[in-house]
Design a protein around this motif. Structure first.
Motif, mmCIF file in Angstrom:
data_model
loop_
_atom_site.group_PDB
_atom_site.id
_atom_site.type_symbol
_atom_site.label_atom_id
_atom_site.label_comp_id
_atom_site.label_asym_id
_atom_site.label_seq_id
_atom_site.Cartn_x
_atom_site.Cartn_y
_atom_site.Cartn_z
ATOM 1 N N ASP A 266 -12.874 -18.595 -3.863
ATOM 2 C CA ASP A 266 -12.556 -17.372 -3.248
ATOM 3 C C ASP A 266 -13.563 -16.815 -2.217
ATOM 4 N N LEU A 267 -14.767 -16.796 -2.511
ATOM 5 C CA LEU A 267 -15.839 -16.077 -2.108
ATOM 6 C C LEU A 267 -15.930 -16.982 -0.597
ATOM 7 N N THR A 268 -15.882 -18.343 -0.951
ATOM 8 C CA THR A 268 -15.916 -19.330 0.283
ATOM 9 C C THR A 268 -14.711 -18.955 1.360
ATOM 10 N N ARG B 45 -17.470 -13.786 11.157
ATOM 11 C CA ARG B 45 -18.665 -14.287 11.087
ATOM 12 C C ARG B 45 -19.543 -13.195 10.526
ATOM 13 N N GLU B 46 -19.522 -11.932 10.635
ATOM 14 C CA GLU B 46 -20.049 -10.800 10.019
ATOM 15 C C GLU B 46 -19.855 -10.618 8.395
ATOM 16 N N LEU B 47 -18.662 -10.913 8.069
ATOM 17 C CA LEU B 47 -18.522 -10.882 6.591
ATOM 18 C C LEU B 47 -19.056 -12.169 6.020
ATOM 19 N N ALA B 48 -19.391 -13.364 6.651
ATOM 20 C CA ALA B 48 -19.958 -14.528 6.241
ATOM 21 C C ALA B 48 -21.601 -14.309 6.149
ATOM 22 N N VAL B 49 -22.121 -13.464 7.085
ATOM 23 C CA VAL B 49 -23.442 -13.066 6.774
ATOM 24 C C VAL B 49 -23.884 -12.513 5.412
ATOM 25 N N LEU C 261 -14.988 -17.299 5.446
ATOM 26 C CA LEU C 261 -14.523 -17.714 6.744
ATOM 27 C C LEU C 261 -13.342 -16.668 7.299
ATOM 28 N N VAL C 262 -13.200 -15.420 6.657
ATOM 29 C CA VAL C 262 -12.701 -14.511 7.427
ATOM 30 C C VAL C 262 -13.357 -13.978 8.762
ATOM 31 N N SER D 229 -8.667 -5.215 10.347
ATOM 32 C CA SER D 229 -8.771 -5.404 8.842
ATOM 33 C C SER D 229 -10.086 -6.056 8.590
ATOM 34 N N GLU D 230 -10.549 -6.786 9.458
ATOM 35 C CA GLU D 230 -11.936 -7.672 9.210
ATOM 36 C C GLU D 230 -12.938 -6.585 9.154
#
Length: 154
Positions: A28-30, A37-41, A34-35, A3-4
């Motif tokens: 919510d974006l924050t 590391r790739e999404l954090a980028v 945290l989901v 799902s990530e």
């Protein structure tokens, strides 16, 4: 994990970042950041494009804060810099502790360690709040601004 990866793929889809940014609150974006590391980028440039800094005596002095600024500094495009103006930040006259007379002090910004008289330095340290000393620490400001390579508006 799957799902990530799906969420990351969705984020990469054209127009999705703009749409989500317009509908999601910053908190919510924050949380989305945290989901994984790739999404954090992908989310970091959106979250840190416009920041607000409330200046305190430790703002540019703590190593952990400077390390965090080094990580996000490239994403910062606009920074609002706020410093409180109240009784705690008011600078009273500098008084000679023995004579009780007012001492003249004219602040001159310096890029290196202060080279003024030892007596005046001691009076400043004893009588002025830590915020004054932090705000006159030009090398720390230069270091912080250097880390914000994308800064366009201050």
């Amino acid at each position: 994990m799957a799902s990530e990866q799906g969420l990351v793929r969705l984020w990469k889809t054209k127009h999705i970042p703009e749409v989500l940014k317009s509908y999601l609150a910053k908190k919510d974006l924050t949380a989305c950041r945290l989901v994984s590391r790739e999404l954090a980028v992908y989310i970091a440039p959106i979250l840190f494009a416009d920041i607000e800094v409330r200046f305190r005596s430790s703002t540019f002095n703590r190593p952990s804060r400077m390390a965090a600024l080094e990580r996000i500094g490239g994403h910062i495009q606009a920074m609002t810099f706020k410093i409180s103006h109240d009784r705690e930040t008011f600078l009273p006259p500098i008084l000679d502790p023995i004579m009780g007379t007012e001492q003249t002090f004219i602040y001159t910004p310096q890029r290196r360690q202060h080279s003024g008289s030892r007596q005046m330095t001691e009076l400043l340290v004893k009588q002025y709040p830590p915020l004054f000393h932090a705000s006159t620490n030009i090398p720390s400001f230069v270091q912080a601004l250097t880390m914000m390579s994308g800064l366009q508006h201050l």
